[in-house]
Design an enzyme around this catalytic site. Structure first.
Site, PDB file in Angstrom:
ATOM      1  CB  SER A   4      -8.558   1.173   5.801  1.00 22.50           C
ATOM      2  OG  SER A   4      -9.185   2.426   5.773  1.00 22.50           O
ATOM      3  CB  SER A  22      -8.088   3.983   2.922  1.00 22.77           C
ATOM      4  OG  SER A  22      -7.264   3.267   3.835  1.00 22.77           O
ATOM      5  CE  LYS A  60      -3.946   2.046   2.529  1.00 19.65           C
ATOM      6  NZ  LYS A  60      -4.871   1.928   3.674  1.00 19.65           N
TER       7      LYS A  60
END
Lengths: 479, 482
Positions: B175, B151, B76
């Site tokens: 997330s 997210s 990420k």
């Protein structure tokens, strides 16, 4: 109308750790800009603070030495505001639970009467960097070498009632932090800085007036001056029917005035909250006990002991205990010498200190070690040297590594104490100066000094002065 | 791809059926061909990946491989990678090249994993749909008109799309779990403090926690084992030995007590998802578990408390983006205030600004007591609820999200309805507990997620339950139509 000034101090003391409060960067003073700022100090995304554990015992020592409570559970809080030399956009500090709370210190101002000032709190926090506004073509340069340096901020209660008291209080804390070896307290380098809160009220009142805070005073002299001019400014305003606005002011030593920096309305809302990146500090009873047991003799106790054990005046004791190395030096000389302590104090605070000052040295770190000075003073005590000749020997000791005895031997400076030898010289002088003898005998006492001078001249100053006086008086009044 | 999961790839690599370079090249090609549509990567690190794969092949050839050697991975873009752009989904960091690796990156590198690139995400991890990214929305591989969740939307989407077997995510209010549910994959948010936050760009420090995402619970277990562990650089990292999360995967779950929290099965829940969960419950019971209804009386307070605590911490954490030292800086600032105002006005997107404003307000003098302090008290109440309930049951079962993936643009104008998408995930972050999401079925072709929540340090148990479930179901093996 007469007025009473009311003063409280906020003192920022840089703790003498090798590395910063939350990073491994060096805290050394004077490096090239930004050479002592790592990723954490620059607040790079993703970095996290790591507490330098060495600060905790230092803060606790201050608390113990000021009769304060140690908060055994305390937290760091973020104080949020924007400034270019504050990389994270917040200063990590303490709010609700400072590590040190509710203590006091005692000190003397003009006489032996002690004044007590309460310490409200002392909390751990990090310093900001420096903004440099010159040499950048209208822009500002940022130096983060100082950013993250560990501080304790000490806040006193508004217990101080004059500029003199404020300076004495500040000096007491300055001395204390150096005794505790928690700060070098170097004021030129900014490791000991002071903000002063000043207000005035009518002398017969006990309701404090509106206060102004004077920021960033970095010498005792400026503290005294700034309080004086600010007090005057506030009294002038009140006497001319105005009111005082609560504000932060700056002192200009050149113009001898304070000027407004920001008003209360401009004050930041710091939006404090507990820092979620750091764990609470937990202090055990054992840790406190260990630190307490290891505390050095504190300045006040030492001063009182010097007065009691060495029969020094309060003033001399105060000066000798201003720093621990000086006090230790004094005691070392006393130990190394047969001279009495009063003579040792006089020599250290007089001859030695003035010679040291000339060369910008500390009195305890000159070419004259405690042992060498001790021997010199022993030679005064045992009448080998007069005080005056001793100063000559001292000067020669400063220039060489020789002992007092070696210099006395080499230069033949030994005091003449042989009565018959002095009498013979006196007889010669009386014979050679009949007119002066006549004058003395007809009542002109002042001329006695002339004879002393002649004897000293003839003996190159080596005749023992007390003996010369006594023998001269006898000879002049008889024969 | 015949070797879909990490576990399958491990044995293929070990037996020489495929090399790490071939495996890596396969994924790089797929990303090149298909990610224009999905938009799951912000940066693809092709040469870096091939170099790591080559090194992994050498290790495998020398028979010195570990469980992750040569396995491709997507990081990420919230994790700092030395010399590789790390944006956190923001224009503010569009030019940011970190000089250091996050601890998570270091650990997975050391485990021999091959980083394919950095995945798209909501800006500063603030969002539930991946639509707040400066780099554009990510499309859900199951339906390109739908969001992947957020997210960690890029991470979930790139696994579902078959661009990588494994990805890292971070979970502040759901997330990892919410996008895992919406994309039909498995993801676990560990106990707070289990995985180091050092080098993971902060959103809300007391809630942020990194974790792995993959097709299966078993794969997650292997990656989690390599990610977790005490880190001296993170003061909130837990100084304890990591539990073994891989060797108990196959353990029997007979006698497992599963709690069904009432607030998870309320009116907000899509009845079709409720039906999926009934099946999950039946499956677990078949495996020997017993299910009981339990209550979490303060659960309804979790969203409001979260939307005070998280923005408050964020407002402070994001103060460092001031245009002075790194990142975006506005052109020709006329004064210091102008530098701050324009840098932040131009560098941050709308959702980030909204949360900075909310957080600043919540911490302000006069409001602090009513908002921030109260929210912290609610956190304690919620933690206590969980403590009490875990005296009765081993794990909690519920939905991960109230609905399946919603349409792109559907909720962007209504922040509150967007925030309510995290209604089942947020309480776990407030209490610092571990929770995972795993595929539980499909509704009209869109994945549904089940959520398992456990007490602190129960990762091994959660992964064990999910693995046993996945041994008798095949939701996690489905792939979107290409």
């Amino acid at each position: 109308m007469s007025w009473q000034v009311v003063i409280g101090l906020e003192i920022h003391v840089q703790l003498n750790t090798q590395s910063k409060l939350f990073s491994g960067s060096s805290t050394r003073y004077g490096g090239e800009p930004n050479t002592q700022a790592d990723w954490i100090d620059c607040a790079l995304p993703g970095t996290l603070p790591k507490l330098n554990q060495a600060v905790i015992p230092k803060a606790i020592k201050f608390g113990l030495a000021t009769n304060s409570r140690i908060n055994q559970y305390c937290e760091f809080a973020r104080k949020n505001y924007f400034y270019p030399d504050l990389p994270k956009g917040y200063q990590t500090s303490q709010l609700d639970k400072p590590i040190v709370e509710d203590g006091f210190i005692r000190f003397c101002v003009d006489d032996a009467n002690e004044k007590k000032v309460r310490i409200e709190r002392a909390h751990l926090e990090e310093d900001a960097g420096k903004s440099l506004h010159e040499d950048f073509h209208g822009m500002s340069g940022i130096d983060l070498n100082r950013a993250g340096t560990p501080l304790i901020e000490i806040v006193t209660a508004p217990d101080i009632r004059s500029a003199k008291e404020a300076v004495a209080c500040l000096k007491t804390i300055h001395t204390l932090v150096r005794y505790l070896d928690i700060s070098d307290a170097n004021m030129q380098e900014g490791s000991f800085r002071c903000d002063v809160n000043v207000s005035v009220m009518p002398s017969d009142s006990d309701t404090f007036g509106t206060r102004c805070e004077i920021k960033n005073l970095n010498s005792f002299k400026f503290v005294e001056e700034a309080i004086a001019v600010e007090t005057e400014r506030q009294i002038d305003l009140l006497e001319s029917g105005h009111t005082i606005a609560q504000e932060t002011r700056l002192y200009s030593p050149e113009r001898k005035e304070t000027k407004a920096m920001r008003s209360k309305a401009d004050a930041h809302d710091y939006r404090y909250f507990v820092c979620p990146d750091l764990l609470p500090i937990i202090v055990s009873d054992e840790e406190i006990a260990t630190l307490k047991a290891a505390l050095p003799e504190l300045p006040r106790a030492k001063r009182q002991r010097f007065v009691k054990d060495f029969a020094l005046t309060d003033y001399d004791a105060q000066r000798l205990t201003e720093t621990k190395p000086l006090a230790d030096f004094f005691e070392d000389v006393v130990k190394a010498s047969k001279a009495n302590a009063k003579l040792v104090a006089n020599w250290i605070l007089g001859t030695l200190m003035s010679a040291a000052n000339d060369e910008n040295l500390d009195a305890y770190a000159t070419p004259i070690s405690a042992e060498r000075l001790g021997l010199l003073l022993t030679r005064i005590e045992d009448n080998t040297l007069s005080g005056k000749i001793a100063k000559t020997v001292f000067a020669k000791m400063w220039e060489s590594e020789l002992s007092a005895d070696e210099i006395i031997e080499q230069e033949g400076l030994k005091q003449i104490t042989d009565t018959s030898a002095i009498e013979a010289i006196i007889d010669d002088i009386i014979k050679a100066n009949p007119a002066q003898v006549e004058q003395y005998r007809s009542g002109k006492d002042k001329i006695f000094g002339f004879f002393v001078g002649q004897v000293m001249k003839a003996t190159k100053g080596q005749a023992a002065p007390a003996q010369v006086n006594q023998l001269l008086k006898a000879k002049l009044s008889t024969s | 791809m015949e070797f879909k999961t990490l576990t399958q790839q491990r044995s293929a690599l070990d037996t020489g059926q495929i090399s790490a370079v071939e495996l890596t090249q396969y994924y790089l090609d797929r990303i090149k061909q298909q990610d224009d549509t999905i938009n799951s990567f912000i940066t693809v690190t092709e040469s870096h990946a091939l170099a790591q794969a080559k090194a992994a092949d050498a290790v495998i050839a020398a028979n010195k491989q570990g469980p992750l050697t040569g396995i491709p991975l997507a990081q990420k873009d919230i994790f700092c990678t030395q010399g590789i752009k790390t944006t956190c989904g923001s224009k503010m960091l569009d030019n940011f090249l970190p000089p250091y690796d996050a601890t998570v990156v270091k650990k997975l590198d050391a485990a021999g994993m091959v980083m394919l690139g950095k995945t798209n995400m909501d800006e500063f991890a603030m969002g539930s749909s991946n639509e707040t990214s400066y780099y554009g929305a990510v499309k859900n591989p199951w339906d390109h008109s739908c969001v992947p969740g957020g997210s960690s939307g890029g991470a979930a989407a790139c696994i579902a799309a078959g661009f990588t077997p494994v990805a890292t995510g971070s979970d502040t209010g759901g997330s990892i779990r919410q996008p895992a549910a919406l994309c039909g994959i498995t993801g676990i948010k560990p106990t707070y403090g289990l995985v180091s936050r050092y080098g993971m760009i902060a959103f809300a420090s007391s809630l942020d926690q990194a974790g792995p995402m993959a097709h299966t619970a078993q794969d997650c277990a292997h990656v989690l084992a390599a990610m977790c562990g005490y880190d001296n650089n993170d003061s909130t990292s837990l100084n304890r030995t990591c539990d073994d999360v891989t060797s108990s995967l196959d353990s029997d779950i007979k006698g497992l007590k599963v709690g069904l929290p009432k607030p998870f099965f309320d009116d907000a829940l899509n009845p079709l998802i409720a039906a999926c969960l009934d099946e999950v419950k039946a499956t677990l019971e078949k495996l020997g578990a017993t299910c009981v209804d339990v209550d979490l009386p303060n659960m309804h307070l979790s969203v409001p408390a979260y939307y005070i605590v998280a923005p408050a911490e964020a407002s402070s954490n994001l103060s460092r983006y001031d245009g002075v030292r790194f990142g975006y800086r506005c052109e020709n600032p006329k004064s210091l205030d102008d530098l701050y105002c324009r840098t932040r006005a131009e560098g941050f997107g709308a959702e980030v600004k909204r949360r900075i404003i909310v957080g600043t307000y919540a911490l302000s003098a006069g409001f602090y007591e009513a908002y921030y302090r109260k929210a912290r008290r609610i956190r304690t109440l919620i933690s206590n609820d969980f403590t009490r309930v875990f005296e009765q049951v081993d794990v909690l079962l519920g939905p991960t999200t109230p609905t399946t993936a919603f349409k792109l643009g559907e909720k962007t104008q209504d922040p509150v309805s967007m925030y309510l998408n995290d209604i089942y995930t947020i309480a776990v972050n407030l209490a610092g507990l571990p929770a995972l999401s795993a595929p539980a079925g499909f509704i009209s072709g869109m994945p549904v997620g089940l959520q398992l929540i456990g007490p602190a340090f129960s990762e091994a148990k959660l992964l064990n339950v999910a693995h046993r479930y996945q041994q008798v179901t095949d939701h996690h093996l489905q792939s979107p139509n290409q």
